[in-house]
Scaffold this active site. Structure first.
Site, PDB file in Angstrom:
ATOM      1  N   GLY A  20       0.792  -1.158   0.051  1.00 53.96           N
ATOM      2  CA  GLY A  20       0.022   0.078  -0.051  1.00 53.96           C
ATOM      3  C   GLY A  20       0.880   1.190   0.122  1.00 53.96           C
ATOM      4  O   GLY A  20       1.515   1.437   0.940  1.00 53.96           O
ATOM      5  N   SER A  22       1.321   5.420  -0.300  1.00 55.67           N
ATOM      6  CA  SER A  22       0.551   6.596   0.176  1.00 55.67           C
ATOM      7  C   SER A  22       0.799   7.941  -0.735  1.00 55.67           C
ATOM      8  O   SER A  22       0.258   8.684  -0.874  1.00 55.67           O
ATOM      9  CB  SER A  22       0.355   6.799   1.266  1.00 55.67           C
ATOM     10  N   GLY A  23       2.283   7.534  -1.266  1.00 51.58           N
ATOM     11  CA  GLY A  23       2.733   8.812  -1.680  1.00 51.58           C
ATOM     12  C   GLY A  23       3.862   9.387  -0.690  1.00 51.58           C
ATOM     13  O   GLY A  23       4.453  10.324  -0.834  1.00 51.58           O
ATOM     14  N   SER A  27       5.767   4.460   3.444  1.00 50.73           N
ATOM     15  CA  SER A  27       5.268   3.487   2.337  1.00 50.73           C
ATOM     16  C   SER A  27       6.330   3.190   1.079  1.00 50.73           C
ATOM     17  O   SER A  27       6.697   1.962   0.667  1.00 50.73           O
ATOM     18  CB  SER A  27       4.050   3.443   1.936  1.00 50.73           C
ATOM     19  N   CYS A 111     -10.555   2.443   9.774  1.00 47.36           N
ATOM     20  CA  CYS A 111     -10.074   2.541   8.417  1.00 47.36           C
ATOM     21  C   CYS A 111      -9.040   1.433   8.213  1.00 47.36           C
ATOM     22  O   CYS A 111      -8.999   0.876   7.087  1.00 47.36           O
ATOM     23  CB  CYS A 111      -9.371   3.739   8.068  1.00 47.36           C
ATOM     24  N   CYS A 207      -7.589  10.320   8.478  1.00 50.67           N
ATOM     25  CA  CYS A 207      -6.973   9.553   7.160  1.00 50.67           C
ATOM     26  C   CYS A 207      -7.998  10.214   5.948  1.00 50.67           C
ATOM     27  O   CYS A 207      -7.412  10.412   4.861  1.00 50.67           O
ATOM     28  CB  CYS A 207      -7.719   8.136   7.307  1.00 50.67           C
TER      29      CYS A 207
END
Length: 369
Positions: A20, A22-23, A27, A111, A207
């Protein structure tokens, strides 16, 4: 017997891990570490919110650009997937219900359980993944008969609190590559690799809300419901615009300037009476109304699949809180009660009470009182 993640859960050959992405820097470095360890790595960018695509606070477009740039540098494939509908149904609807009821939910916890480690996990398995990974700071430890969630080595960044609702099935498919390194080391790795987001600021908002003004956001979805602000002795000090916009322990944004008794102590939200739509405030950080020696929680979720026995543990009632020594004094179904050795500050209904045994995260529940 304890085994390393790679030895215990990967099949023979070159296991495929969907990360995953996220930018953000965490990650991105997680993806690089896994590639270095010999995994076949694929990046997946999750779009969980659509309402504010043109909003000044929406970073989704730039985040996607950063993900693509990192993936190109690392030489991995990446795709985007839209989970906005799942997010709205499984997380945001609950978020609004809790605020409307006068509680203060933690949507990041839900989430993780419903989107990042359920919808995302299911999608990754359809892509042929053996495992998934994220940039969370936590550790997974595999034993012969169970999987345990542990705090990260870097306790200043540990995110096990947000992961406490994960199940054995979910954890058995998860890698947390950053669990054994520090944030400082992550930044250094990113800089050495020349990642375009090496110095990108960490996101700190909820989030889906991100960095936007929270009260302004909430006001779009919940009606204004004015009511009195009372001191603990019943004196009316002002008017609030809705209990949903306040949380226990809140100091800023109450709208009360100066001191009523000459002490100069700040006002804090101390209690919310939903039945009478009344907000109570107290002066002084350590006012008795802000301190709790016990709590009750419901909707319990235990990582092992069963509740821990009555006895001594430690707990957090909010993220970044020091572990507090406590005892489970009662359990019934999906509810439990805790007794703390020292009174805890601003224990807030709607937040999570998360239990630990040393570094092992056991699970927790939603605080009701």
């Amino acid at each position: 017997m304890i085994a390393t993640e790679f030895q215990k859960i990967t099949p023979s050959g070159r296991p495929k891990v969907v990360v995953g992405m996220s930018g953000g820097v965490d990650s991105s470095v997680a993806a690089w570490l896994l590639k270095e360890q010999g995994y076949e790595v694929v990046g997946l960018f999750m779009k969980n919110w659509e309402d504010d695509d043109q909003d000044e606070y929406c970073s989704a477009r730039q985040d996607w650009i950063d993900v693509v740039s990192v993936a190109d540098l690392l030489g991995i494939d990446v795709e985007a997937v839209n989970f906005a509908q799942e997010y709205r149904e499984r997380v945001f609807a609950d978020f609004l219900r809790e605020y409307a009821a006068g509680r203060t939910p933690n949507p990041d916890v839900l989430c993780n359980a419903e989107i990042k480690f359920k919808a995302f996990l299911d999608h990754a398995m359809h892509l042929g993944a053996d495992l998934i990974a994220t940039g969370h700071y936590a550790r997974v430890e595999h034993h012969t008969d169970r999987v345990q969630l542990l705090k990260a080595r870097d306790l200043t960044k540990d995110q096990s609190y947000f992961l406490h609702r994960l199940t054995q099935a979910q954890l058995s498919k998860v890698l947390f590559p950053l669990g054994d390194i520090t944030k400082k080391e992550v930044r250094e790795i990113a800089a050495d690799l020349g990642l375009p987001n090496a110095r990108k600021k960490d996101s700190t908002g909820i989030c889906f809300i991100g960095e936007r003004p929270f009260r302004e956001f909430l006001n779009r979805y919940l009606p204004i419901a004015p009511g009195p602000i009372l001191s603990v002795d019943g004196k009316q000090l002002g008017e609030h615009m809705g209990l949903a916009f306040f949380t226990l322990g809140q100091r800023k944004g109450i709208g009360l300037g100066g001191s009523q008794d000459g002490t100069g102590d700040a006002w804090y939200v101390a209690r919310k009476d939903v039945t009478n739509n009344t907000l109570y405030v107290a002066q002084g950080h350590d006012h008795p109304w802000l301190l709790s020696e016990t709590l009750a929680a419901m909707d319990a979720s235990w990582i092992s699949g069963h509740e821990p026995p009555l006895g001594q543990y430690s707990a957090k009632t909010r993220y970044r809180q020091e572990d507090a020594l406590c005892a489970i004094t009662a359990e019934q179904g999906d509810s439990f009660e805790l007794q703390f050795e020292a009174a805890q500050w601003a224990v807030t209904p709607g937040q999570s009470a998360v239990l630990y045994q040393g570094d092992v995260c056991l699970g927790g529940g939603i605080i009701v009182r």
